[in-house]
Design an enzyme around this catalytic site. Sequence first.
Site, mmCIF file in Angstrom:
data_model
loop_
_atom_site.group_PDB
_atom_site.id
_atom_site.type_symbol
_atom_site.label_atom_id
_atom_site.label_comp_id
_atom_site.label_asym_id
_atom_site.label_seq_id
_atom_site.Cartn_x
_atom_site.Cartn_y
_atom_site.Cartn_z
ATOM 1 N N ASP A 111 0.859 -1.175 0.000
ATOM 2 C CA ASP A 111 0.000 0.000 0.000
ATOM 3 C C ASP A 111 0.898 1.228 0.000
ATOM 4 O O ASP A 111 2.050 1.188 0.420
ATOM 5 C CB ASP A 111 -0.916 -0.023 1.227
ATOM 6 C CG ASP A 111 -2.043 0.984 1.120
ATOM 7 O OD1 ASP A 111 -2.179 1.617 0.063
ATOM 8 O OD2 ASP A 111 -2.776 1.135 2.110
ATOM 9 N N ASP B 147 -8.090 -7.386 0.702
ATOM 10 C CA ASP B 147 -7.166 -7.508 1.835
ATOM 11 C C ASP B 147 -7.877 -7.036 3.084
ATOM 12 O O ASP B 147 -8.795 -6.217 3.021
ATOM 13 C CB ASP B 147 -5.896 -6.677 1.626
ATOM 14 C CG ASP B 147 -6.118 -5.201 1.974
ATOM 15 O OD1 ASP B 147 -5.796 -4.801 3.114
ATOM 16 O OD2 ASP B 147 -6.653 -4.454 1.125
ATOM 17 N N CYS C 235 -7.022 -26.722 13.861
ATOM 18 C CA CYS C 235 -8.199 -27.590 13.991
ATOM 19 C C CYS C 235 -7.858 -29.070 13.972
ATOM 20 O O CYS C 235 -8.602 -29.885 14.515
ATOM 21 C CB CYS C 235 -9.198 -27.265 12.885
ATOM 22 S SG CYS C 235 -9.981 -25.642 13.081
#
Length: 469
Positions: A170, A366, A409
């Site tokens: 950016d 994003d 997980c």
Amino acid sequence: MHTSTPPARSPTPHPPVTPPPALCAKMMSILSASLPASHNSLNPKYLQNIRTDGNLRTCATANSLFTIYHPLLTIPPMFTILHRDPHTRARLGTLSTPHGNFDTPAFMAVGTRGSIKGVTPDQARACGCQIILGNTYHLLLRPGPETVRSLGGGGGLQKFSAWNGPMLTDSGGYQVFSLSGLRSFDTGDKDGVTFRSHIDGQIIRLTPEESMRVQHLLGADIIMAFDDCPPADCPPDRLAESLDRTHRWAQRCKEAHTRFSNDPAQLTPNYQLPITNYPAPQALFGIIQGGTNLDARKHSAETLAALDLPGYALGGLAVGEGHHRMVDTIEHTAPLLPDEKPRYLMGVGYAKDILEAVKRGIDMFDCVLPTRNGRNALAFTYQGTRRLRNAKYALDKRPLEENCDCYCCTNFSRGYLRHLFSVEEMLGPTLLSIHNLRFFQRWMHDIRTAIKAGTLHTLTAPPNDIVEE
């Protein structure tokens, strides 16, 4: 319900390529001037031997092979649309860069200061991340672009941070909005923004030219034009001021980008880049502003489209305008942008927002949500958001999400995760950040699969609400 997802993959390296004719002519000139004294001729047919692999090019002359480094010997980022959804404006594609390819629609993990908070590059790859975002303003403050270039060598921010894949930076324009209490606008022909550093009070001046200089030294594959992002529902005069600045600055960014690309030695007078350290070609994206004013968005889109940049972003959304006004703005603005170029919606990260934007032709996203929420014990799942500090999880032996294939997980229970946050172990935020990153990559995979199958219009986004069981 989420379907099975293939294993996460690393960014795909480039195959051998034959450059387009215009680039071949430039290559011929560069190669001819760079030949050893014993090689006084170069046959154009040998350009087909150029292979894209970082900055190294193996080039065949009439007599032998030798190696040469130069930015123009890298094929610039290119966007390819592979499939269009028959019921919406969604596109399935790929964007190729000097550091590999990534699939679109894409969700970019945010590594503001050269790191995804609490997650290693290997862990990010295992989550399915293909491209990472960095921030010009924050990297300008610390450690500084010269340091990144020095420590990263020819690899810039990618080498510095050990991320061997595509990156986007950016421009620092969002900090014009988010740090409004610490900045002031300059005036004059070379106007910009003067910031007072939020770290130590140091005065920092950022202009379109400086933003381009910093981003060239950082070396990301995609760089953003410096813009003025106004707050939601700002007065008409502030909106008009923002548009004028954004458009003038985009033109200056394009001029500076061209200048630095043609002569990298100008990046800093006291930091001569050896030829092996030239940044690879970068794609400059323009940023459309205009708030939720549709006429202003149209004016901005038409003005920046005339600059013929490689891609375009919609900025100034997800700053308080609400979901429905954001979607209306995307619906109006996206069709005004060049169809063959990638479209990037900045700072948007909830699953339902992504889905609605993809349906309207957006290719890239994003957001900091995956890691910010992860650090705060909030986990995204296909059933909704789970607050892992809740006492109801204390004795819960189940994985965080039954059908998720992430490291978190497949190894840990909800009860263990709650324990980590209860005792403030740093592993807790890391594990939830890994899960959240994987959640968003699974969601993007589901979207891409639905586009290819022509069923995107039937896809339902996972809820954001807290799961109540």
